[in-house]
Design a protein around this motif. Structure first.
Motif, PDB file in Angstrom:
ATOM      1  N   VAL A   7      -6.342  44.764  25.057  1.00 42.73           N
ATOM      2  CA  VAL A   7      -5.959  45.740  25.557  1.00 42.73           C
ATOM      3  C   VAL A   7      -5.460  46.007  26.960  1.00 42.73           C
ATOM      4  O   VAL A   7      -4.708  46.486  28.151  1.00 42.73           O
ATOM      5  CB  VAL A   7      -5.218  47.092  25.064  1.00 42.73           C
ATOM      6  CG1 VAL A   7      -4.531  48.291  25.344  1.00 42.73           C
ATOM      7  CG2 VAL A   7      -5.350  46.428  23.735  1.00 42.73           C
ATOM      8  N   LEU A   8      -6.761  46.162  27.780  1.00 43.48           N
ATOM      9  CA  LEU A   8      -7.043  45.816  28.819  1.00 43.48           C
ATOM     10  C   LEU A   8      -7.019  45.469  30.222  1.00 43.48           C
ATOM     11  O   LEU A   8      -6.651  45.296  30.824  1.00 43.48           O
ATOM     12  CB  LEU A   8      -8.789  47.096  29.171  1.00 43.48           C
ATOM     13  CG  LEU A   8      -9.386  48.685  28.364  1.00 43.48           C
ATOM     14  CD1 LEU A   8     -10.464  48.175  27.960  1.00 43.48           C
ATOM     15  CD2 LEU A   8      -8.214  49.218  29.012  1.00 43.48           C
ATOM     16  N   ALA A   9      -6.815  44.142  29.317  1.00 41.76           N
ATOM     17  CA  ALA A   9      -7.197  43.201  30.155  1.00 41.76           C
ATOM     18  C   ALA A   9      -4.924  42.914  30.707  1.00 41.76           C
ATOM     19  O   ALA A   9      -5.499  42.691  31.313  1.00 41.76           O
ATOM     20  CB  ALA A   9      -7.495  41.708  29.377  1.00 41.76           C
ATOM     21  N   SER A  10      -4.319  43.648  29.491  1.00 35.37           N
ATOM     22  CA  SER A  10      -3.227  42.672  29.957  1.00 35.37           C
ATOM     23  C   SER A  10      -2.685  44.194  30.783  1.00 35.37           C
ATOM     24  O   SER A  10      -2.872  45.274  30.708  1.00 35.37           O
ATOM     25  CB  SER A  10      -2.102  42.902  28.419  1.00 35.37           C
ATOM     26  OG  SER A  10      -2.366  44.085  28.206  1.00 35.37           O
ATOM     27  N   LYS A  12       0.458  45.342  30.352  1.00 36.20           N
ATOM     28  CA  LYS A  12       1.421  46.593  29.177  1.00 36.20           C
ATOM     29  C   LYS A  12       0.516  47.668  28.893  1.00 36.20           C
ATOM     30  O   LYS A  12       0.596  48.694  28.578  1.00 36.20           O
ATOM     31  CB  LYS A  12       2.032  45.456  28.888  1.00 36.20           C
ATOM     32  CG  LYS A  12       3.346  44.605  29.186  1.00 36.20           C
ATOM     33  CD  LYS A  12       4.198  43.948  27.875  1.00 36.20           C
ATOM     34  CE  LYS A  12       5.061  43.098  29.283  1.00 36.20           C
ATOM     35  NZ  LYS A  12       5.937  42.648  28.265  1.00 36.20           N
ATOM     36  N   GLY A  13      -0.644  47.106  28.372  1.00 38.66           N
ATOM     37  CA  GLY A  13      -1.735  47.111  27.416  1.00 38.66           C
ATOM     38  C   GLY A  13      -1.985  49.241  28.613  1.00 38.66           C
ATOM     39  O   GLY A  13      -2.184  50.256  28.352  1.00 38.66           O
ATOM     40  N   ARG A  14      -2.652  48.276  29.910  1.00 38.76           N
ATOM     41  CA  ARG A  14      -3.030  49.453  30.609  1.00 38.76           C
ATOM     42  C   ARG A  14      -1.744  50.308  30.387  1.00 38.76           C
ATOM     43  O   ARG A  14      -1.932  51.199  31.118  1.00 38.76           O
ATOM     44  CB  ARG A  14      -3.446  48.854  32.085  1.00 38.76           C
ATOM     45  CG  ARG A  14      -4.854  48.356  31.711  1.00 38.76           C
ATOM     46  CD  ARG A  14      -5.313  48.208  33.191  1.00 38.76           C
ATOM     47  NE  ARG A  14      -4.434  47.370  34.092  1.00 38.76           N
ATOM     48  CZ  ARG A  14      -4.644  45.907  34.390  1.00 38.76           C
ATOM     49  NH1 ARG A  14      -5.514  44.858  33.078  1.00 38.76           N
ATOM     50  NH2 ARG A  14      -4.120  45.188  35.108  1.00 38.76           N
ATOM     51  N   LEU A  15      -0.497  49.928  30.857  1.00 45.95           N
ATOM     52  CA  LEU A  15       0.765  50.893  31.136  1.00 45.95           C
ATOM     53  C   LEU A  15       0.854  51.910  29.843  1.00 45.95           C
ATOM     54  O   LEU A  15       1.082  52.916  30.250  1.00 45.95           O
ATOM     55  CB  LEU A  15       1.861  50.002  31.445  1.00 45.95           C
ATOM     56  CG  LEU A  15       1.990  50.009  33.005  1.00 45.95           C
ATOM     57  CD1 LEU A  15       3.426  48.625  32.810  1.00 45.95           C
ATOM     58  CD2 LEU A  15       1.700  50.785  33.763  1.00 45.95           C
TER      59      LEU A  15
END
Length: 110
Positions: A7-10, A12-15
């Motif tokens: 999640v942190l690598a993408s 979209k996940g960070r957003l």
């Protein structure tokens, strides 16, 4: 742990995580700001109070319907809603919306 890294690598996940953090912060701020909007005179030991809920604009049907959850709406005055029979425990919930500027005792007299 692997899911968190993904999640942190993408982007979209960070957003999504940033949006979730903003939403939770906003809800926390609304809860912390609500008691300051309530007039000190209302913190007496009376079980139910009549209040005047001040708004920065003229109240519309939506606002009336929201306040009906907590008491009986008896009318409006310019940019305020008259709310009768509100439980002391419900005062923070009445003051919580961001569009409520102040919750004061309803003036008595004619």
């Amino acid at each position: 742990m692997r899911l968190l890294r993904a999640v942190l690598a993408s982007t979209k996940g960070r957003l999504v995580l940033a949006g979730l953090a903003f939403y939770l912060g906003w809800q926390l701020w609304l809860s912390l700001a609500a008691p300051a909007k309530i007039a000190p005179e209302l913190k007496a030991g009376v079980p139910r109070v009549n209040v005047l809920v001040a708004l920065p604009f003229a109240p519309e049907r939506f606002h009336i319907l929201v306040f009906q959850r907590y008491g009986r709406v008896s009318g409006t005055q310019d940019n305020a809603v008259e709310l009768r029979g509100v439980k002391q425990a419900d005062l923070p919930a009445v003051a919580r919306p961001y569009w409520v500027t102040r919750v004061e005792p309803l003036p008595t007299g004619g």
